[in-house]
Design a protein around this motif. Structure first.
Motif, mmCIF file in Angstrom:
data_model
loop_
_atom_site.group_PDB
_atom_site.id
_atom_site.type_symbol
_atom_site.label_atom_id
_atom_site.label_comp_id
_atom_site.label_asym_id
_atom_site.label_seq_id
_atom_site.Cartn_x
_atom_site.Cartn_y
_atom_site.Cartn_z
ATOM 1 N N UNK A 109 0.820 -1.213 0.000
ATOM 2 C CA UNK A 109 0.000 0.000 0.000
ATOM 3 C C UNK A 109 0.858 1.268 0.000
ATOM 4 N N UNK A 110 2.177 1.095 0.091
ATOM 5 C CA UNK A 110 3.083 2.234 0.009
ATOM 6 C C UNK A 110 3.340 2.944 1.316
ATOM 7 N N UNK A 111 3.141 2.235 2.450
ATOM 8 C CA UNK A 111 3.440 2.858 3.734
ATOM 9 C C UNK A 111 4.618 2.138 4.380
ATOM 10 N N UNK A 112 5.239 2.818 5.325
ATOM 11 C CA UNK A 112 6.446 2.297 5.958
ATOM 12 C C UNK A 112 6.096 1.324 7.084
ATOM 13 N N UNK A 113 6.830 0.224 7.148
ATOM 14 C CA UNK A 113 6.565 -0.810 8.146
ATOM 15 C C UNK A 113 7.553 -0.696 9.297
ATOM 16 N N UNK A 114 7.034 -0.797 10.511
ATOM 17 C CA UNK A 114 7.857 -0.866 11.721
ATOM 18 C C UNK A 114 7.651 -2.255 12.317
ATOM 19 N N UNK A 115 8.702 -3.064 12.332
ATOM 20 C CA UNK A 115 8.573 -4.398 12.909
ATOM 21 C C UNK A 115 8.674 -4.295 14.430
ATOM 22 N N UNK A 116 7.633 -4.769 15.068
ATOM 23 C CA UNK A 116 7.502 -4.656 16.513
ATOM 24 C C UNK A 116 8.091 -5.890 17.201
ATOM 25 N N UNK A 117 8.854 -5.720 18.278
ATOM 26 C CA UNK A 117 9.378 -6.875 19.013
ATOM 27 C C UNK A 117 8.247 -7.762 19.523
ATOM 28 N N UNK A 118 8.512 -9.058 19.605
ATOM 29 C CA UNK A 118 7.484 -10.014 20.040
ATOM 30 C C UNK A 118 6.909 -9.676 21.416
ATOM 31 N N UNK A 119 7.755 -9.156 22.306
ATOM 32 C CA UNK A 119 7.272 -8.858 23.655
ATOM 33 C C UNK A 119 6.291 -7.686 23.671
ATOM 34 N N UNK A 120 6.216 -6.937 22.582
ATOM 35 C CA UNK A 120 5.252 -5.837 22.478
ATOM 36 C C UNK A 120 4.069 -6.217 21.600
ATOM 37 N N UNK A 121 3.931 -7.499 21.300
ATOM 38 C CA UNK A 121 2.877 -7.932 20.380
ATOM 39 C C UNK A 121 2.031 -9.066 20.941
ATOM 40 N N UNK A 122 2.020 -9.227 22.262
ATOM 41 C CA UNK A 122 1.157 -10.234 22.872
ATOM 42 C C UNK A 122 -0.169 -9.592 23.246
ATOM 43 N N UNK A 123 -1.155 -10.436 23.593
ATOM 44 C CA UNK A 123 -2.456 -9.874 23.965
ATOM 45 C C UNK A 123 -2.424 -9.206 25.338
ATOM 46 N N UNK A 124 -1.312 -9.338 26.056
ATOM 47 C CA UNK A 124 -1.160 -8.693 27.359
ATOM 48 C C UNK A 124 -0.224 -7.477 27.299
#
Length: 233
Positions: free
Chosen positions: A62-77
């Protein structure tokens, strides 16, 4: 004034697995937020923060910049506030300082461009730390929301000073929506919650305030979009 928009979308979701890329009338859910951000003349750059490769590909295509988030910031908690901080730090390293942080959650596909523009403008004009979006609540803690007391009986969540016979007579209350958040980056980096500073808001109508958490929310959003398309034709 630099305004940067951020869309935070995890790969995992317990309420509705794969919801951020689930097709909504033929378009991945996250694309609704991307398209609104890209169409705003007030927004200078758009970023998607994610831990998921498929979401990242949709964002990149879509032409936007991606920021890969660390796994510890991507849990449901994981508190999303920490993901906000991570994104701000990342962007500042690559693009320098910016003035306004705008979060457009992927779960609110029915927002309008005016909702976004109004929130940005209101935060700046009021000099608030953050502008949130709200919708009038259908239930009131002063009238028909109850809690169980220590003795096991039930009582109003908030007891009004005098008897309230109709909901319309109770103090007006609102639900926070995920339509838009507009904040000062420095406020986010030096605090840990929405109400740590001065908060202003914009009110959005119920039909644009759907926040998709489960299949029922998804079907509601789909029905509203279909109704809008039929009205336009």
């Amino acid at each position: 004034m630099k305004n940067f928009a951020f869309i935070f979308a995890r790969g995992g979701s317990k309420g509705l697995p794969g919801k951020n890329i689930r097709p909504l009338l033929g378009k991945p859910l996250i694309e609704y937020s991307i398209d609104i951000a890209k169409s705003s003349t007030s927004i200078d750059k758009v970023f998607v923060s994610t831990d998921d490769n498929e979401i990242a590909k949709i964002a990149a295509d879509a032409g936007v910049e991606v920021i890969f988030r660390p796994n510890e910031l991507a849990t449901d908690k994981s508190p999303e506030w920490l993901a906000w901080r991570h994104a701000i730090e990342h962007v500042k390293q690559l693009h320098g300082e910016f003035d306004n942080f705008i979060s457009l959650p992927a779960t609110s596909p029915l927002r309008s461009l005016d909702d976004v523009e109004t929130a940005i403008l209101k935060r700046v004009e009021t000099k608030a730390d953050i502008c949130i979006s709200v919708v009038e609540a259908s239930r009131s803690p002063f009238f028909n929301m109850v809690k169980q007391s220590k003795n096991g009986f039930f009582e109003l969540v908030n007891k009004p000073e005098s008897s309230v016979e109709r909901r319309q007579d109770a103090p007006k209350v609102y639900d926070i929506t995920t339509v838009v958040y507009a904040a000062s980056p420095s406020f986010i980096m030096s605090n840990y919650g929405l109400f740590s500073g001065n908060v202003t808001s914009i009110e959005v109508p119920k039909e644009r305030a759907v926040d998709i958490d489960d299949i029922y929310d998804f079907l509601l959003a789909e029905a509203i979009l279909k109704k809008g398309l039929s009205s336009d034709s």
